[in-house]
Design an enzyme around this catalytic site. Structure first.
Site, PDB file in Angstrom:
ATOM      1  N   GLY A   1     -20.554  17.019 -30.740  1.00 23.33           N
ATOM      2  CA  GLY A   1     -19.670  16.288 -31.650  1.00 23.33           C
ATOM      3  C   GLY A   1     -19.666  14.808 -31.340  1.00 23.33           C
TER       4      GLY A   1
ATOM      5  N   SER B   1     -26.414  13.441 -30.306  1.00 24.61           N
ATOM      6  CA  SER B   1     -25.905  12.495 -31.303  1.00 24.61           C
ATOM      7  C   SER B   1     -24.977  11.481 -30.655  1.00 24.61           C
ATOM      8  CB  SER B   1     -25.128  13.240 -32.407  1.00 24.61           C
ATOM      9  OG  SER B   1     -25.974  14.037 -33.179  1.00 24.61           O
TER      10      SER B   1
ATOM     11  N   THR C   1     -24.701  16.386 -35.104  1.00 24.66           N
ATOM     12  CA  THR C   1     -23.574  15.669 -35.708  1.00 24.66           C
ATOM     13  C   THR C   1     -24.007  14.437 -36.497  1.00 24.66           C
ATOM     14  OG1 THR C   1     -22.117  16.449 -33.945  1.00 24.66           O
ATOM     15  CG2 THR C   1     -21.379  14.536 -35.204  1.00 24.66           C
TER      16      THR C   1
ATOM     17  N   ASP D   1     -30.094  28.565 -32.585  1.00 18.17           N
ATOM     18  CA  ASP D   1     -29.351  27.737 -31.640  1.00 18.17           C
ATOM     19  C   ASP D   1     -28.035  28.398 -31.228  1.00 18.17           C
ATOM     20  OD1 ASP D   1     -28.785  25.426 -30.145  1.00 18.17           O
ATOM     21  OD2 ASP D   1     -27.740  24.480 -31.821  1.00 18.17           O
ATOM     22  N   HIS D   2     -27.702  28.303 -29.956  1.00 16.70           N
ATOM     23  CA  HIS D   2     -26.404  28.752 -29.424  1.00 16.70           C
ATOM     24  C   HIS D   2     -26.054  30.185 -29.817  1.00 16.70           C
ATOM     25  CE1 HIS D   2     -24.713  25.422 -27.174  1.00 16.70           C
ATOM     26  NE2 HIS D   2     -25.240  24.604 -28.060  1.00 16.70           N
TER      27      HIS D   2
ATOM     28  N   HIS E   1     -28.396  18.833 -24.857  1.00 19.07           N
ATOM     29  CA  HIS E   1     -27.522  19.083 -26.001  1.00 19.07           C
ATOM     30  C   HIS E   1     -26.593  17.884 -26.182  1.00 19.07           C
ATOM     31  CE1 HIS E   1     -27.979  23.583 -26.824  1.00 19.07           C
ATOM     32  NE2 HIS E   1     -28.944  23.257 -25.986  1.00 19.07           N
ATOM     33  N   GLY E   2     -26.018  17.765 -27.381  1.00 20.23           N
ATOM     34  CA  GLY E   2     -25.101  16.661 -27.627  1.00 20.23           C
ATOM     35  C   GLY E   2     -25.801  15.327 -27.695  1.00 20.23           C
TER      36      GLY E   2
ATOM     37  N   ASN F   1     -31.358  17.596 -28.705  1.00 19.86           N
ATOM     38  CA  ASN F   1     -30.672  18.181 -29.860  1.00 19.86           C
ATOM     39  C   ASN F   1     -29.911  17.127 -30.648  1.00 19.86           C
ATOM     40  OD1 ASN F   1     -31.572  20.545 -28.689  1.00 19.86           O
ATOM     41  ND2 ASN F   1     -29.626  21.615 -28.890  1.00 19.86           N
ATOM     42  N   VAL F   2     -30.030  17.201 -31.974  1.00 15.69           N
ATOM     43  CA  VAL F   2     -29.321  16.277 -32.865  1.00 15.69           C
ATOM     44  C   VAL F   2     -28.703  17.092 -33.987  1.00 15.69           C
ATOM     45  CG1 VAL F   2     -29.500  14.299 -34.399  1.00 15.69           C
ATOM     46  CG2 VAL F   2     -30.929  14.412 -32.344  1.00 15.69           C
TER      47      VAL F   2
END
Length: 284
Positions: free
Chosen positions: A181, A211, A233, A82-83, A208-209, A230-231
């Site tokens: 976050g 959470s 946090t 990832d990233h 993405h992000g 994507n999960v």
């Protein structure tokens, strides 16, 4: 089952109209806990490791343990880096047996992002590995990458069409109102933007992000073409909160097994909820 590529997993999701949960793994003991839930829910799953986590866990340790667990877990498993910040990170992940890599050059001008992504795609595809890239800037912090709200930009559909055509990338992470976050506000996704990007490109889109985004917002995004959610946090937070409580409840305990068990169960609860929310349960 064996490891599958991101392209393979997302093609099935596209055909079925659901998304595949991409769970960031931050320590080795979390790996079997996540896969146990995926097997129980009969869901494909993407195990994600950032460069920082790979350094922490060890590339070889991840390769051996994840490779073995993927073979014995009865659902499709994608091992995804990832990233990744550079070509070199992608090379090392491919050498470690990853079936998918992400090159995130979204901080660069479009031309440079295209060039950096195309270089990774050429290598990865020659090795039978899928590639995810990012266009637009998602605010927040992901490992060492920090994007301020002022720097955040939504993905432009016309640029997305050019980017996909010129790179040959397999999946595209888009900036449509999420953040890495915890959120300082209640997130509202730009569903019109998702629909416009999906109309412009014919590859799976990535959110993405994930959470903390309300389920209804994510599920609407999935209807519009998001195929990977994507999960990170939420899982980390649940793990830490449960571990703190475990330490408080058992002040005399020093065996890591009873201390860590509640933390792993907390992560499993998050993973199970996300699998059911994105609609991947029963799809494997």
């Amino acid at each position: 089952m064996a490891l599958v590529t991101l392209k393979e997993a997302l093609a099935e999701a596209e055909a079925g109209g659901y998304a595949v949960p991409a769970i960031n793994v931050h320590s080795l003991e979390v790996l079997p806990a996540v896969l146990q839930v995926a097997a129980e829910e009969r869901s494909p799953v993407i195990l994600q490791f950032t460069e920082g986590t790979l350094k922490f866990c060890g590339y070889d340790n991840v390769r051996v343990l994840a490779g073995h667990l993927a073979r014995v877990t009865p659902v499709p498993v994608v091992l995804h880096q990832d990233h990744g910040a550079s070509y070199e990170v992608a090379v090392r992940a491919i050498q470690a047996g990853f079936s998918s890599v992400m090159i995130d050059a979204s901080h660069l001008p479009l031309e440079e992002n295209i060039a950096a992504t195309r270089k990774v795609v050429e290598l990865a595809h020659a090795c039978g590995v899928s590639v995810e890239a990012e266009l637009g800037r998602v605010p927040g912090q992901e490992e060492e990458v920090v994007v301020s709200e002022a720097e955040a930009t939504y993905t432009d559909p016309a640029e997305a069409a050019r980017f996909v055509a010129e790179t040959g990338v397999d999946a595209l992470a888009v900036a449509v109102g999420t953040a890495h976050g915890f959120y300082k506000w209640e997130p509202k996704l730009a569903h019109d933007r998702i629909a416009a990007i999906r109309e412009a490109v014919r590859i799976p889109l990535v959110l993405h992000g994930g959470s903390g985004v309300p389920d209804a917002e994510v599920q609407r995004a999935i209807q519009l073409g998001i195929r990977k959610v994507n999960v990170s946090t939420e899982g980390k937070y649940a793990w830490a909160q449960a571990l703190r409580q475990s330490l408080a409840d058992q002040p005399g305990e020093f065996d890591p097994r009873p201390l860590l068990t509640p933390a792993l169960k907390a992560v499993q609860e998050v993973v199970r909820a996300k699998i059911r929310m994105v609609g991947s349960h029963g799809k494997a």
